[in-house]
Write a protein that holds these residues in place. Structure first.
Motif, PDB file in Angstrom:
ATOM      1  N   THR A 131      47.656  35.863  43.392  1.00  0.00           N
ATOM      2  CA  THR A 131      46.395  35.467  44.010  1.00  0.00           C
ATOM      3  C   THR A 131      46.659  34.885  45.398  1.00  0.00           C
ATOM      4  O   THR A 131      47.580  34.089  45.575  1.00  0.00           O
ATOM      5  N   THR A 133      45.447  32.307  47.615  1.00  0.00           N
ATOM      6  CA  THR A 133      44.606  31.124  47.503  1.00  0.00           C
ATOM      7  C   THR A 133      44.000  30.765  48.857  1.00  0.00           C
ATOM      8  O   THR A 133      44.400  31.291  49.901  1.00  0.00           O
ATOM      9  N   GLU A 182      38.931  30.714  43.014  1.00  0.00           N
ATOM     10  CA  GLU A 182      40.371  30.515  42.864  1.00  0.00           C
ATOM     11  C   GLU A 182      41.189  31.267  43.896  1.00  0.00           C
ATOM     12  O   GLU A 182      42.310  30.872  44.212  1.00  0.00           O
TER      13      GLU A 182
END
Length: 216
Positions: A131, A133, A182
């Motif tokens: 991910t 962020t 997220e």
């Protein structure tokens, strides 16, 4: 990390040609550049790439260098980074910057595009958690904006935060006030860049060579 002879018709060169799409002549050129950077050693270190003058003023210099040592970019299911790379790893990373050949199928073109986007995603997913962020995204935008000298770091931070909110709206749609975004997953990343001809824009010039020439 194997060693390579200088002859472009070496069996290892042919194997790498099949793997990366570079011609034997292109591989020979890149091998010579690899030897220059490594000072004729069999492996490259981060400090070797830090000597490249064309990278000194690049705002994402550290991400570009780190991409060459990110095992995700040259190993299946790779995790983390390595301290040094051989010519095969170097060439594999360089292959992400090749323009797609004209005589390939739609499926092959899409596969090549996805690989390039995965490479870009990995470059910004610095903690290797799948991910991008807000903090990682903010760092990239801040570096791009503040290093130009036109904006202060706080202003750049505000722009990065606003950009991330826009990305969130594209990726997951409207969110409730108490929801927390997220970060950008790879599937979100594909959605954000849908329609962008990234496969034709990823060129590399910092090795004192024009990859658009290497990719013909």
């Amino acid at each position: 990390m194997g060693s390579f002879q200088s002859l472009p018709d070496d069996h290892q060169y042919r194997t790498l040609s099949q793997k990366t799409g570079f011609s034997l002549e292109q591989i020979a050129i890149l091998h010579n550049r690899f030897k220059q950077l490594s000072q004729n050693e069999e492996t490259l270190w981060r400090d070797d790439l830090k000597t490249i003058q064309d990278l000194e003023s690049n705002p994402i210099r550290s991400q570009i260098i780190e991409a060459f040592f990110d095992s995700r970019n040259f190993q299946k299911d790779g995790v983390g980074s390595v301290e040094e790379i051989g010519f095969e790893e170097f060439l594999t990373v360089m292959s992400y910057f090749r323009a797609p050949p004209q005589n390939i199928t739609v499926e092959q073109r899409e596969e090549m595009r996805r690989a390039k986007l995965r490479f870009l995603f990995n470059m910004h997913d610095t903690d290797n958690d799948g991910t991008i962020t807000l903090e990682e995204y903010r760092h990239v935008v801040e570096e791009l904006l503040s290093r130009s000298g036109a904006l202060g770091r706080e202003t750049a931070k505000g722009i990065a935060d606003a950009a991330m909110l826009e990305v969130a709206s594209i990726s997951v749609g409207p969110m409730a006030p108490d929801e927390f975004y997220e970060g950008i997953t790879f599937e979100h990343f594909l959605k954000i860049l849908n329609g962008v001809e990234i496969e034709m824009r990823m060129h590399i010039h910092f090795l004192n060579m024009d990859a658009t020439v290497l990719c013909k």
